[in-house]
Motif scaffolding. Structure first.
Motif, PDB file in Angstrom:
ATOM      1  N   THR A  28      88.935 -38.025 -30.422  1.00  0.00           N
ATOM      2  CA  THR A  28      89.698 -39.581 -30.962  1.00  0.00           C
ATOM      3  C   THR A  28      90.432 -40.431 -30.906  1.00  0.00           C
ATOM      4  O   THR A  28      90.859 -41.731 -31.119  1.00  0.00           O
ATOM      5  CB  THR A  28      89.473 -39.301 -32.426  1.00  0.00           C
ATOM      6  N   THR A  41      85.423 -42.011 -37.759  1.00  0.00           N
ATOM      7  CA  THR A  41      84.181 -41.931 -37.998  1.00  0.00           C
ATOM      8  C   THR A  41      83.381 -43.863 -38.636  1.00  0.00           C
ATOM      9  O   THR A  41      82.343 -43.146 -38.522  1.00  0.00           O
ATOM     10  CB  THR A  41      83.850 -40.621 -38.727  1.00  0.00           C
ATOM     11  N   ALA A  44      82.813 -46.156 -36.098  1.00  0.00           N
ATOM     12  CA  ALA A  44      82.420 -45.832 -35.610  1.00  0.00           C
ATOM     13  C   ALA A  44      80.478 -46.318 -35.970  1.00  0.00           C
ATOM     14  O   ALA A  44      79.538 -46.666 -35.553  1.00  0.00           O
ATOM     15  CB  ALA A  44      81.705 -44.187 -34.346  1.00  0.00           C
ATOM     16  N   HIS A  45      80.117 -45.554 -37.191  1.00  0.00           N
ATOM     17  CA  HIS A  45      79.087 -45.315 -37.940  1.00  0.00           C
ATOM     18  C   HIS A  45      78.017 -46.704 -38.266  1.00  0.00           C
ATOM     19  O   HIS A  45      77.404 -47.269 -38.323  1.00  0.00           O
ATOM     20  CB  HIS A  45      79.534 -44.297 -39.441  1.00  0.00           C
ATOM     21  N   HIS A  47      79.473 -49.441 -36.511  1.00  0.00           N
ATOM     22  CA  HIS A  47      79.477 -50.258 -35.626  1.00  0.00           C
ATOM     23  C   HIS A  47      77.729 -49.777 -34.844  1.00  0.00           C
ATOM     24  O   HIS A  47      76.440 -50.056 -34.353  1.00  0.00           O
ATOM     25  CB  HIS A  47      79.858 -50.216 -34.291  1.00  0.00           C
ATOM     26  N   ASP A  48      77.852 -48.499 -35.130  1.00  0.00           N
ATOM     27  CA  ASP A  48      76.184 -47.523 -34.922  1.00  0.00           C
ATOM     28  C   ASP A  48      74.975 -48.624 -35.576  1.00  0.00           C
ATOM     29  O   ASP A  48      73.893 -49.011 -35.071  1.00  0.00           O
ATOM     30  CB  ASP A  48      75.764 -46.806 -34.993  1.00  0.00           C
ATOM     31  N   GLN A  49      75.617 -49.091 -36.895  1.00  0.00           N
ATOM     32  CA  GLN A  49      74.274 -49.509 -37.667  1.00  0.00           C
ATOM     33  C   GLN A  49      73.995 -50.771 -37.698  1.00  0.00           C
ATOM     34  O   GLN A  49      73.448 -51.734 -38.183  1.00  0.00           O
ATOM     35  CB  GLN A  49      74.477 -49.038 -39.275  1.00  0.00           C
ATOM     36  N   GLN A  50      74.744 -51.616 -36.272  1.00  0.00           N
ATOM     37  CA  GLN A  50      75.190 -52.988 -36.746  1.00  0.00           C
ATOM     38  C   GLN A  50      75.220 -53.616 -37.904  1.00  0.00           C
ATOM     39  O   GLN A  50      74.759 -55.176 -38.212  1.00  0.00           O
ATOM     40  CB  GLN A  50      73.843 -53.859 -35.790  1.00  0.00           C
ATOM     41  N   CYS A  52      77.317 -52.701 -41.831  1.00  0.00           N
ATOM     42  CA  CYS A  52      76.169 -52.115 -43.395  1.00  0.00           C
ATOM     43  C   CYS A  52      77.157 -53.082 -44.428  1.00  0.00           C
ATOM     44  O   CYS A  52      77.855 -54.048 -44.334  1.00  0.00           O
ATOM     45  CB  CYS A  52      76.948 -50.823 -43.647  1.00  0.00           C
TER      46      CYS A  52
END
Length: 80
Positions: A28, A41, A44-45, A47-50, A52
């Motif tokens: 990190t 973290t 990133a979550h 971003h990964d979920q596009q 939220c």
């Protein structure tokens, strides 16, 4: 006397989790030195979920979310 203790599964798990946490913090810091591990973290979550919704973050603690928001505000203000 003099016998060395064989590491238990708990000792091994604790050592491995400590090493994992150190690697995560180091990664990190390399990727985004201005953000602490929890903030990175969470970012990133999202971003990964596009993206939220607020309800998607219900599993995160209020303290973590508050620190995350404060960190992002400080980061944004430091860039202006």
């Amino acid at each position: 006397m003099g016998r060395s203790r064989t590491p238990s599964a708990v000792d091994t798990n604790e050592r491995e989790l400590t090493a994992f946490a150190r690697r995560a913090r180091a990664t990190t810091a390399r990727l985004h030195p201005d953000l602490p591990l929890v903030s990175y973290t969470l970012l990133a979550h999202i971003h990964d979920q596009q993206g939220c919704r607020a309800t998607d973050l219900a599993d995160w603690s209020e303290d973590d979310l508050s620190r995350f928001a404060s960190c992002l505000l400080r980061y944004n203000n430091s860039r202006t």
